[in-house]
Design an enzyme around this catalytic site. Structure first.
Site, PDB file in Angstrom:
ATOM      1  N   ARG A 113      21.313 -12.972 -34.824  1.00 11.42           N
ATOM      2  CA  ARG A 113      20.584 -14.138 -34.312  1.00 11.42           C
ATOM      3  C   ARG A 113      19.085 -13.875 -34.229  1.00 11.42           C
ATOM      4  O   ARG A 113      18.667 -12.874 -33.668  1.00 11.42           O
ATOM      5  CB  ARG A 113      21.080 -14.507 -32.922  1.00 11.42           C
ATOM      6  CG  ARG A 113      22.494 -15.048 -32.908  1.00 11.42           C
ATOM      7  CD  ARG A 113      22.890 -15.422 -31.497  1.00 11.42           C
ATOM      8  NE  ARG A 113      24.057 -16.284 -31.489  1.00 11.42           N
ATOM      9  CZ  ARG A 113      25.292 -15.871 -31.215  1.00 11.42           C
ATOM     10  NH1 ARG A 113      25.509 -14.618 -30.921  1.00 11.42           N
ATOM     11  NH2 ARG A 113      26.294 -16.722 -31.231  1.00 11.42           N
ATOM     12  N   SER A 120      45.028 -21.775 -20.323  1.00 14.97           N
ATOM     13  CA  SER A 120      43.694 -22.016 -20.864  1.00 14.97           C
ATOM     14  C   SER A 120      43.786 -22.600 -22.277  1.00 14.97           C
ATOM     15  O   SER A 120      44.447 -22.032 -23.152  1.00 14.97           O
ATOM     16  CB  SER A 120      42.965 -20.662 -20.886  1.00 14.97           C
ATOM     17  OG  SER A 120      41.709 -20.766 -21.475  1.00 14.97           O
ATOM     18  N   SER A 147      32.269 -28.444 -27.401  1.00 15.86           N
ATOM     19  CA  SER A 147      30.869 -28.458 -27.827  1.00 15.86           C
ATOM     20  C   SER A 147      30.662 -28.290 -29.320  1.00 15.86           C
ATOM     21  O   SER A 147      29.669 -28.754 -29.856  1.00 15.86           O
ATOM     22  CB  SER A 147      30.104 -27.369 -27.096  1.00 15.86           C
ATOM     23  OG  SER A 147      30.563 -26.101 -27.496  1.00 15.86           O
ATOM     24  N   HIS A 175      29.630 -30.909 -21.513  1.00 18.04           N
ATOM     25  CA  HIS A 175      29.071 -31.704 -22.615  1.00 18.04           C
ATOM     26  C   HIS A 175      29.341 -33.193 -22.441  1.00 18.04           C
ATOM     27  O   HIS A 175      29.251 -33.961 -23.402  1.00 18.04           O
ATOM     28  CB  HIS A 175      29.615 -31.205 -23.959  1.00 18.04           C
ATOM     29  CG  HIS A 175      29.145 -29.821 -24.247  1.00 18.04           C
ATOM     30  ND1 HIS A 175      27.916 -29.541 -24.803  1.00 18.04           N
ATOM     31  CD2 HIS A 175      29.711 -28.617 -23.977  1.00 18.04           C
ATOM     32  CE1 HIS A 175      27.747 -28.233 -24.890  1.00 18.04           C
ATOM     33  NE2 HIS A 175      28.821 -27.651 -24.394  1.00 18.04           N
ATOM     34  N   THR A 182      27.230 -29.080 -15.808  1.00 16.57           N
ATOM     35  CA  THR A 182      25.930 -28.389 -15.883  1.00 16.57           C
ATOM     36  C   THR A 182      24.812 -29.360 -15.560  1.00 16.57           C
ATOM     37  O   THR A 182      24.946 -30.576 -15.755  1.00 16.57           O
ATOM     38  CB  THR A 182      25.695 -27.797 -17.285  1.00 16.57           C
ATOM     39  OG1 THR A 182      24.481 -27.050 -17.281  1.00 16.57           O
ATOM     40  CG2 THR A 182      25.577 -28.870 -18.362  1.00 16.57           C
ATOM     41  N   LYS A 202      22.052 -29.726 -19.485  1.00 12.74           N
ATOM     42  CA  LYS A 202      22.154 -30.416 -20.783  1.00 12.74           C
ATOM     43  C   LYS A 202      21.709 -31.871 -20.594  1.00 12.74           C
ATOM     44  O   LYS A 202      20.521 -32.127 -20.568  1.00 12.74           O
ATOM     45  CB  LYS A 202      23.555 -30.231 -21.343  1.00 12.74           C
ATOM     46  CG  LYS A 202      23.857 -28.728 -21.560  1.00 12.74           C
ATOM     47  CD  LYS A 202      25.145 -28.477 -22.288  1.00 12.74           C
ATOM     48  CE  LYS A 202      25.605 -27.038 -22.188  1.00 12.74           C
ATOM     49  NZ  LYS A 202      24.809 -26.078 -22.971  1.00 12.74           N
ATOM     50  N   THR A 255      23.618 -14.060  -5.134  1.00 10.22           N
ATOM     51  CA  THR A 255      22.541 -14.329  -6.092  1.00 10.22           C
ATOM     52  C   THR A 255      21.571 -15.347  -5.502  1.00 10.22           C
ATOM     53  O   THR A 255      21.968 -16.210  -4.712  1.00 10.22           O
ATOM     54  CB  THR A 255      23.123 -14.814  -7.439  1.00 10.22           C
ATOM     55  OG1 THR A 255      22.082 -14.889  -8.403  1.00 10.22           O
ATOM     56  CG2 THR A 255      23.800 -16.164  -7.341  1.00 10.22           C
ATOM     57  N   THR A 256      20.315 -15.235  -5.876  1.00  8.97           N
ATOM     58  CA  THR A 256      19.286 -16.151  -5.377  1.00  8.97           C
ATOM     59  C   THR A 256      19.621 -17.590  -5.765  1.00  8.97           C
ATOM     60  O   THR A 256      20.044 -17.856  -6.895  1.00  8.97           O
ATOM     61  CB  THR A 256      17.917 -15.742  -5.968  1.00  8.97           C
ATOM     62  OG1 THR A 256      17.645 -14.412  -5.552  1.00  8.97           O
ATOM     63  CG2 THR A 256      16.805 -16.661  -5.506  1.00  8.97           C
ATOM     64  N   THR A 274      30.671 -17.974 -32.619  1.00 11.61           N
ATOM     65  CA  THR A 274      30.640 -19.254 -31.889  1.00 11.61           C
ATOM     66  C   THR A 274      31.664 -20.219 -32.473  1.00 11.61           C
ATOM     67  O   THR A 274      32.293 -20.988 -31.745  1.00 11.61           O
ATOM     68  CB  THR A 274      29.216 -19.857 -31.954  1.00 11.61           C
ATOM     69  OG1 THR A 274      28.290 -18.843 -31.545  1.00 11.61           O
ATOM     70  CG2 THR A 274      29.078 -21.047 -31.043  1.00 11.61           C
TER      71      THR A 274
HETATM   72  N1  PMP Z   1      30.793 -24.777 -20.566  1.00 13.48           N
HETATM   73  C1  PMP Z   1      30.659 -25.125 -21.845  1.00 13.48           C
HETATM   74  C2  PMP Z   1      31.769 -25.841 -22.508  1.00 13.48           C
HETATM   75  C3  PMP Z   1      29.484 -24.830 -22.541  1.00 13.48           C
HETATM   76  O1  PMP Z   1      29.346 -25.183 -23.827  1.00 13.48           O
HETATM   77  C4  PMP Z   1      28.430 -24.157 -21.871  1.00 13.48           C
HETATM   78  C5  PMP Z   1      27.102 -23.786 -22.537  1.00 13.48           C
HETATM   79  N2  PMP Z   1      26.825 -24.193 -23.748  1.00 13.48           N
HETATM   80  C6  PMP Z   1      28.621 -23.810 -20.544  1.00 13.48           C
HETATM   81  C7  PMP Z   1      29.807 -24.125 -19.915  1.00 13.48           C
HETATM   82  C8  PMP Z   1      27.542 -23.102 -19.786  1.00 13.48           C
HETATM   83  O2  PMP Z   1      26.634 -24.026 -19.266  1.00 13.48           O
HETATM   84  P1  PMP Z   1      25.128 -23.587 -18.972  1.00 13.48           P
HETATM   85  O3  PMP Z   1      24.386 -23.699 -20.252  1.00 13.48           O
HETATM   86  O4  PMP Z   1      24.662 -24.521 -17.900  1.00 13.48           O
HETATM   87  O5  PMP Z   1      25.183 -22.166 -18.480  1.00 13.48           O
END
Ligand code: PMP
Length: 404
Positions: A21, A136, A188, A216, A244, A247, A276-277, A362
Site C-alpha cells: 500500500r 459471524s 462495504s 456503511h 461510525t 463516514k 483510553t482517552t 481487503t
Molecule cells: N465496520 C465496518 C463494516 C467497516 O467497514 C469499518 C471501516 N471501514 C469499520 C467498522 C470501522 O469503522 P471506523 O472507520 O469508524 O473505525
C-alpha cells in the site's frame, strides 16, 4: 535475528504480489470538495476524489466544520482524560442521547472509532456472556473478527447473507449457552445488503442476541438516516446496533446503541472503552451537528442517490462491469491486482482522478476492483470525465466489457 531484514523481506513479498500500500497524500480545501491537491514525490496535482467514505460530504459542510471549530475554541483540543477520569464532556453525553434516539434505543455508548467499538464490544460480550458462541457472517469486517477472536468465545462462521445456513448452524450447536449473531447491513466492498428481517426471525427462534454493524448505512438510509434497520422498521428487534461517526456523518468515532443495561455493561467491562482517552469534545460536537442535520434533511441522501444512479447508468452505457447492488457503493470489477493498480495510477496521472484500487486481503484474490463512492458533491461533469477515462483505459488494457 536481523529484525529489519525480516520486515523488509515481508514487505518485498507484498510488493511482488502487487499488494503493497502506498498512501495518497491529499491537501484538501473543504470548500472545493470533492476536488483536492495530491502531493506526489515530485509534484502536486489537482484531483477529483472518487473514493472517500465521507459519503455525504458532511465533513466538508460549513456548519459541521463550524461546530467543531466553535467547540474546539471553547472547550479545548482534547478530552483530557478517559471517560471515567475527567474526560466526559457535555458533548459526549448529548451525542450518546442523540444516537440512542436515532436508533430508537434506550442508550448509546461512544468509542474512539467504529473499529474500536466493534473490537471492544464483541470481545467484551463474547468473553462475559456465559457459554457464549458468536455466529459471524463470513464477510464480517476485520474489527468484528478481531473482537470475536479476542473474546475467546466459541465462533461459528455462517455463509454470507444466508439465514438458512445461520439456522442450520444454530441448530447444530449443543444446547445451552448464550448466542450472539454478528453481521453487517451494507457490506462495504460488494455493497450488498443483509436480509435483516430473515436473520432476526432465525435469531428470535433461537433466543439469540443480534449485533448489527451499520457503519456503511448510518446517515445514508432510513427516513432519519438511522440505517437499513430504521428503513425497514426493524431497529427495535436488533439487540445492538453499531455505527461510525467517521463516514456519512463526516467526523470520527464509533458507537453502539441498545438497551440501557447492555450499554452500561459494556461501559463497565470493555477495556477498549475504559482505558483510553475520550473522543475530543469538538468532534462529538461536530458529529452531533451532522446527525441532527441528517435526521431532518433528506437533501444530501437524495443527491447522493441520484449521483449513484447516474454513474451506474453511464457505466452501463459503456459496458463497464460493476457489481449491481442496492447501495451507494459502486465496485468496478477488474479482477487483477496489477491491472487495478495500473488503472488507478493512470486515472491519476493522465486524468487527475483519484480512485484507490482495492486488492487482497481487503477483497478475495481475483475480485480486485475500483471501489467508487459518488457523493452529493460530484457534478455531472465529474461523472462524465470519470466514465470517459475508465472507458479509454478499459480499451487500452484490453479488459473485458460487460455483456450487453
Ligand atoms: N465496520 C465496518 C463494516 C467497516 O467497514 C469499518 C471501516 N471501514 C469499520 C467498522 C470501522 O469503522 P471506523 O472507520 O469508524 O473505525
Amino acid at each position: 535475528m536481523n529484525y529489519d531484514a525480516f520486515f523488509a523481506e515481508q514487505l518485498d513479498q507484498l510488493r511482488a504480489e502487487g499488494n503493497y500500500r502506498v498512501f495518497a497524500e491529499l491537501e484538501r480545501d473543504a470548500t472545493d470538495a470533492p476536488h483536492a491537491t495530491m502531493h506526489g514525490a515530485d509534484k502536486a496535482r489537482p484531483v477529483t476524489v472518487w473514493c472517500s467514505n465521507d459519503y455525504l460530504g458532511m465533513g466538508k459542510s460549513a456548519f459541521v466544520r463550524q461546530a467543531v471549530a466553535d467547540a474546539a475554541l471553547k472547550d479545548g483540543a482534547g478530552a483530557g482524560g478517559t471517560r471515567n477520569i475527567s474526560g466526559t464532556a457535555t458533548q459526549h453525553v448529548a451525542l450518546e442521547a442523540e444516537l440512542a434516539d436515532l436508533h430508537g434505543k434506550e442508550a448509546a455508548l461512544l468509542f474512539t472509532s467504529g473499529y474500536v467499538s466493534n473490537w471492544a464490544s464483541l470481545s467484551t460480550l463474547g468473553a462475559h456472556l456465559p457459554g457464549c458462541t458468536i455466529l459471524s457472517d463470513e464477510m464480517n469486517h476485520a474489527s468484528m473478527i478481531e473482537g470475536i477472536r479476542h473474546s475467546r468465545a466459541g465462533k461459528v462462521i455462517w455463509k454470507h447473507n444466508d439465514p438458512e445456513d445461520l439456522n442450520r448452524k444454530l441448530e447444530a450447536l449443543p444446547k445451552g449457552g448464550a448466542r450472539l449473531i454478528a453481521f453487517e447491513s451494507v457490506y462495504s466492498m460488494d455493497g450488498d445488503i443483509a436480509p435483516i428481517a430473515e436473520i432476526l426471525d432465525v435469531a428470535e427462534a433461537h433466543g439469540a442476541m443480534t449485533y448489527l454493524d451499520e457503519v456503511h448505512a448510518v446517515g445514508l438510509y432510513g427516513p432519519q438516516g438511522g440505517g437499513i434497520a430504521e428503513r425497514e422498521g426493524l431497529a427495535h428487534r436488533v439487540s445492538l446496533i453499531e455505527g461510525t461517526l467517521g463516514k456519512a456523518f463526516g467526523v470520527m468515532g464509533g458507537y453502539i446503541a441498545g438497551s440501557a443495561v447492555m450499554c452500561d455493561f459494556v461501559r463497565s467491562f470493555a477495556s477498549g472503552f475504559i482505558f483510553t482517552t475520550a473522543l475530543p469534545p469538538a468532534l462529538a460536537a461536530g458529529a452531533l451537528t451532522s446527525i441532527r442535520h441528517l435526521r431532518r434533511s433528506d437533501l444530501e441522501r437524495r443527491r447522493q442517490q441520484a449521483n449513484v444512479a447516474k454513474l451506474r447508468a453511464r457505466l452501463d452505457a459503456m459496458r463497464l462491469p460493476h457489481l449491481d447492488n442496492p447501495s451507494h457503493i459502486v465496485p468496478v470489477m477488474v479482477g487483477d491486482p496489477f491491472k487495478a493498480k495500473f488503472l488507478s495510477d493512470t486515472l491519476l496521472e493522465q486524468h487527475g482522478i483519484y480512485v484507490q484500487p482495492i486488492n487482497y486481503p481487503t477483497v478475495p484474490k481475483g475480485t480486485e476492483r475500483l471501489r467508487i463512492t459518488p457523493s452529493p458533491l460530484h457534478t455531472d461533469e465529474d461523472t462524465d470525465r470519470l466514465v470517459a477515462a475508465l472507458s479509454d483505459l478499459w480499451s487500452q488494457c484490453a479488459l473485458n466489457r460487460a455483456v450487453a
